[in-house]
Write a protein that holds these residues in place. Structure first.
Motif, PDB file in Angstrom:
ATOM      1  N   THR A  92       5.489  -1.359 -10.660  1.00  0.00           N
ATOM      2  CA  THR A  92       5.961  -0.611  -9.596  1.00  0.00           C
ATOM      3  C   THR A  92       6.344  -1.416  -8.585  1.00  0.00           C
ATOM      4  O   THR A  92       7.571  -1.256  -8.110  1.00  0.00           O
ATOM      5  CB  THR A  92       4.775   0.263  -9.037  1.00  0.00           C
ATOM      6  OG1 THR A  92       4.517   1.205 -10.012  1.00  0.00           O
ATOM      7  CG2 THR A  92       5.313   0.793  -7.712  1.00  0.00           C
ATOM      8  N   LEU A  93       5.733  -2.575  -8.101  1.00  0.00           N
ATOM      9  CA  LEU A  93       6.106  -3.630  -6.935  1.00  0.00           C
ATOM     10  C   LEU A  93       7.536  -4.163  -7.683  1.00  0.00           C
ATOM     11  O   LEU A  93       8.272  -4.910  -6.837  1.00  0.00           O
ATOM     12  CB  LEU A  93       5.048  -4.502  -6.780  1.00  0.00           C
ATOM     13  CG  LEU A  93       3.954  -3.909  -6.133  1.00  0.00           C
ATOM     14  CD1 LEU A  93       2.778  -4.889  -5.956  1.00  0.00           C
ATOM     15  CD2 LEU A  93       4.042  -3.045  -4.949  1.00  0.00           C
ATOM     16  N   SER A  94       7.552  -4.699  -8.974  1.00  0.00           N
ATOM     17  CA  SER A  94       8.522  -5.610  -9.375  1.00  0.00           C
ATOM     18  C   SER A  94       9.988  -4.875  -9.200  1.00  0.00           C
ATOM     19  O   SER A  94      11.190  -5.306  -9.155  1.00  0.00           O
ATOM     20  CB  SER A  94       8.226  -6.209 -10.938  1.00  0.00           C
ATOM     21  OG  SER A  94       8.398  -5.065 -11.818  1.00  0.00           O
ATOM     22  N   CYS A 114      -5.594  -1.797  -7.046  1.00  0.00           N
ATOM     23  CA  CYS A 114      -5.368  -0.615  -6.282  1.00  0.00           C
ATOM     24  C   CYS A 114      -5.864   0.573  -7.419  1.00  0.00           C
ATOM     25  O   CYS A 114      -5.110   1.104  -8.136  1.00  0.00           O
ATOM     26  CB  CYS A 114      -4.031  -0.403  -5.954  1.00  0.00           C
ATOM     27  SG  CYS A 114      -3.900   1.064  -5.084  1.00  0.00           S
ATOM     28  N   TYR A 115      -7.297   0.673  -7.283  1.00  0.00           N
ATOM     29  CA  TYR A 115      -7.802   1.509  -8.461  1.00  0.00           C
ATOM     30  C   TYR A 115      -7.451   2.864  -8.610  1.00  0.00           C
ATOM     31  O   TYR A 115      -7.072   3.575  -9.801  1.00  0.00           O
ATOM     32  CB  TYR A 115      -9.593   1.514  -8.480  1.00  0.00           C
ATOM     33  CG  TYR A 115      -9.772   0.266  -8.703  1.00  0.00           C
ATOM     34  CD1 TYR A 115      -9.937  -0.653  -9.735  1.00  0.00           C
ATOM     35  CD2 TYR A 115     -10.494  -0.599  -7.359  1.00  0.00           C
ATOM     36  CE1 TYR A 115     -10.354  -1.929 -10.124  1.00  0.00           C
ATOM     37  CE2 TYR A 115     -11.025  -1.902  -7.603  1.00  0.00           C
ATOM     38  CZ  TYR A 115     -11.150  -2.463  -9.069  1.00  0.00           C
ATOM     39  OH  TYR A 115     -11.602  -3.797  -9.082  1.00  0.00           O
ATOM     40  N   GLY A 116      -7.173   3.422  -7.472  1.00  0.00           N
ATOM     41  CA  GLY A 116      -6.504   5.023  -7.316  1.00  0.00           C
ATOM     42  C   GLY A 116      -4.984   4.999  -8.049  1.00  0.00           C
ATOM     43  O   GLY A 116      -4.584   6.103  -8.112  1.00  0.00           O
ATOM     44  N   PHE A 117      -4.570   4.005  -8.108  1.00  0.00           N
ATOM     45  CA  PHE A 117      -3.030   3.864  -8.345  1.00  0.00           C
ATOM     46  C   PHE A 117      -2.846   3.526 -10.009  1.00  0.00           C
ATOM     47  O   PHE A 117      -2.231   4.338 -10.800  1.00  0.00           O
ATOM     48  CB  PHE A 117      -2.120   2.947  -7.841  1.00  0.00           C
ATOM     49  CG  PHE A 117      -0.903   2.840  -8.161  1.00  0.00           C
ATOM     50  CD1 PHE A 117       0.105   3.760  -7.802  1.00  0.00           C
ATOM     51  CD2 PHE A 117      -0.276   1.702  -9.121  1.00  0.00           C
ATOM     52  CE1 PHE A 117       1.395   3.774  -8.097  1.00  0.00           C
ATOM     53  CE2 PHE A 117       0.951   2.084  -9.564  1.00  0.00           C
ATOM     54  CZ  PHE A 117       1.840   2.895  -9.162  1.00  0.00           C
ATOM     55  N   ARG A 133       0.813  -1.211   0.088  1.00  0.00           N
ATOM     56  CA  ARG A 133       0.047  -0.062  -0.083  1.00  0.00           C
ATOM     57  C   ARG A 133       0.902   1.344  -0.094  1.00  0.00           C
ATOM     58  O   ARG A 133       0.582   2.272  -0.919  1.00  0.00           O
ATOM     59  CB  ARG A 133      -1.001  -0.016   1.296  1.00  0.00           C
ATOM     60  CG  ARG A 133      -2.061   1.092   1.174  1.00  0.00           C
ATOM     61  CD  ARG A 133      -3.151   0.855   2.440  1.00  0.00           C
ATOM     62  NE  ARG A 133      -4.171   1.780   2.210  1.00  0.00           N
ATOM     63  CZ  ARG A 133      -4.302   2.964   2.725  1.00  0.00           C
ATOM     64  NH1 ARG A 133      -3.126   3.646   3.132  1.00  0.00           N
ATOM     65  NH2 ARG A 133      -5.528   3.594   2.742  1.00  0.00           N
ATOM     66  N   ARG A 134       2.079   1.057   0.683  1.00  0.00           N
ATOM     67  CA  ARG A 134       2.794   2.522   0.683  1.00  0.00           C
ATOM     68  C   ARG A 134       3.251   2.641  -0.745  1.00  0.00           C
ATOM     69  O   ARG A 134       3.758   3.612  -1.115  1.00  0.00           O
ATOM     70  CB  ARG A 134       3.885   2.254   2.163  1.00  0.00           C
ATOM     71  CG  ARG A 134       4.788   3.429   2.197  1.00  0.00           C
ATOM     72  CD  ARG A 134       5.899   3.155   3.216  1.00  0.00           C
ATOM     73  NE  ARG A 134       6.847   2.161   2.461  1.00  0.00           N
ATOM     74  CZ  ARG A 134       7.661   2.711   1.486  1.00  0.00           C
ATOM     75  NH1 ARG A 134       7.752   3.777   1.111  1.00  0.00           N
ATOM     76  NH2 ARG A 134       8.671   1.633   0.897  1.00  0.00           N
ATOM     77  N   LEU A 135       4.119   1.600  -1.049  1.00  0.00           N
ATOM     78  CA  LEU A 135       4.485   1.642  -2.578  1.00  0.00           C
ATOM     79  C   LEU A 135       3.539   2.081  -3.598  1.00  0.00           C
ATOM     80  O   LEU A 135       4.059   2.664  -4.793  1.00  0.00           O
ATOM     81  CB  LEU A 135       5.225   0.359  -2.769  1.00  0.00           C
ATOM     82  CG  LEU A 135       6.378   0.042  -1.981  1.00  0.00           C
ATOM     83  CD1 LEU A 135       6.837  -1.677  -2.295  1.00  0.00           C
ATOM     84  CD2 LEU A 135       7.453   0.762  -2.383  1.00  0.00           C
ATOM     85  N   LEU A 136       2.032   1.995  -3.338  1.00  0.00           N
ATOM     86  CA  LEU A 136       1.508   2.382  -4.181  1.00  0.00           C
ATOM     87  C   LEU A 136       0.762   3.804  -3.902  1.00  0.00           C
ATOM     88  O   LEU A 136      -0.440   3.891  -4.174  1.00  0.00           O
ATOM     89  CB  LEU A 136       0.096   1.343  -4.333  1.00  0.00           C
ATOM     90  CG  LEU A 136       0.611  -0.127  -5.013  1.00  0.00           C
ATOM     91  CD1 LEU A 136      -0.374  -0.795  -4.869  1.00  0.00           C
ATOM     92  CD2 LEU A 136       1.348   0.088  -6.487  1.00  0.00           C
ATOM     93  N   GLY A 158       3.591 -16.590 -18.258  1.00  0.00           N
ATOM     94  CA  GLY A 158       5.137 -16.288 -18.817  1.00  0.00           C
ATOM     95  C   GLY A 158       5.973 -15.701 -17.734  1.00  0.00           C
ATOM     96  O   GLY A 158       5.249 -14.826 -17.040  1.00  0.00           O
ATOM     97  N   LEU A 159       7.396 -15.715 -17.746  1.00  0.00           N
ATOM     98  CA  LEU A 159       7.947 -14.900 -17.096  1.00  0.00           C
ATOM     99  C   LEU A 159       8.080 -13.689 -17.376  1.00  0.00           C
ATOM    100  O   LEU A 159       7.971 -13.077 -18.615  1.00  0.00           O
ATOM    101  CB  LEU A 159       9.508 -15.403 -17.102  1.00  0.00           C
ATOM    102  CG  LEU A 159       9.852 -16.802 -16.308  1.00  0.00           C
ATOM    103  CD1 LEU A 159      11.050 -17.398 -16.453  1.00  0.00           C
ATOM    104  CD2 LEU A 159       9.449 -16.410 -14.791  1.00  0.00           C
ATOM    105  N   GLY A 160       8.251 -12.794 -16.559  1.00  0.00           N
ATOM    106  CA  GLY A 160       8.284 -11.071 -16.766  1.00  0.00           C
ATOM    107  C   GLY A 160       6.969 -10.588 -17.012  1.00  0.00           C
ATOM    108  O   GLY A 160       5.730 -11.240 -17.172  1.00  0.00           O
ATOM    109  N   LEU A 161       7.147  -9.454 -17.371  1.00  0.00           N
ATOM    110  CA  LEU A 161       5.960  -8.451 -17.585  1.00  0.00           C
ATOM    111  C   LEU A 161       6.025  -7.944 -19.068  1.00  0.00           C
ATOM    112  O   LEU A 161       7.168  -7.827 -19.779  1.00  0.00           O
ATOM    113  CB  LEU A 161       5.810  -7.236 -16.798  1.00  0.00           C
ATOM    114  CG  LEU A 161       5.811  -7.475 -15.267  1.00  0.00           C
ATOM    115  CD1 LEU A 161       5.784  -6.233 -14.566  1.00  0.00           C
ATOM    116  CD2 LEU A 161       4.326  -7.927 -14.969  1.00  0.00           C
ATOM    117  N   PRO A 162       4.967  -7.839 -19.743  1.00  0.00           N
ATOM    118  CA  PRO A 162       4.886  -7.244 -21.074  1.00  0.00           C
ATOM    119  C   PRO A 162       5.519  -5.719 -21.219  1.00  0.00           C
ATOM    120  O   PRO A 162       5.445  -5.211 -20.178  1.00  0.00           O
ATOM    121  CB  PRO A 162       3.440  -7.197 -21.391  1.00  0.00           C
ATOM    122  CG  PRO A 162       2.664  -7.189 -20.421  1.00  0.00           C
ATOM    123  CD  PRO A 162       3.367  -7.878 -19.357  1.00  0.00           C
TER     124      PRO A 162
END
Length: 142
Positions: free
Chosen positions: A98-100, A86-89, A45-48, A137-141
């Motif tokens: 962000t988290l990764s 986290c709709y506001g983020f 939550r803090r990171l977002l 799959g590994l990773g994010l697009p």
């Protein structure tokens, strides 16, 4: 009355289900794990940006996990995993990016399309996945 585990997360929120036919009450050892999971979600939550997190799934009893098609080894069974928005983020991809990129311990972070999944399984592998047609799959697009 809600059973607060941390300032922003209650036990009832981390064990809620729309499937009323299941008793999804976590046993005491899972409640202890959920307390730790909630503390780690406070860091999420803090990171977002301190924005509200909407939990769609936390702890799942074995019968509920089966009913929703969860993996037999799902971290939801032990209270280590949370599916959320986290709709506001931003959208789940923005959340996962962000988290990764943050210095936060997690086992799995999965961009599921319409929600983000994070697991705090003790292995803490920092595995980042994206749901794709036919699996993960590994990773994010890009």
């Amino acid at each position: 009355m809600a059973t607060q585990l941390t300032a922003h997360f209650a036990l009832e929120e981390l064990a809620c289900t729309q499937h009323r036919e299941f008793d999804n009450t976590p046993p005491p050892e899972v409640v202890a794990t959920l307390r730790t999971t909630a503390a780690r979600m406070e860091e999420v939550r803090r990171l977002l940006g301190g924005r509200v997190i909407s939990v769609s799934s936390g702890y799942r009893c074995r019968a509920l996990n089966r009913a929703v098609g969860g993996a037999a080894t799902s971290a939801h069974l032990t209270g280590h995993a949370v599916d959320f928005n986290c709709y506001g983020f931003g959208d789940p991809l923005a959340i996962c990016r962000t988290l990764s990129e943050a210095d936060i311990a997690f086992d799995q972070l999965i961009e599921e399309g319409t929600w983000a999944h994070i697991s705090f399984d003790p292995r803490l592998r920092r595995q980042v996945l994206t749901r794709r047609a036919g699996g993960y799959g590994l990773g994010l697009p890009e």
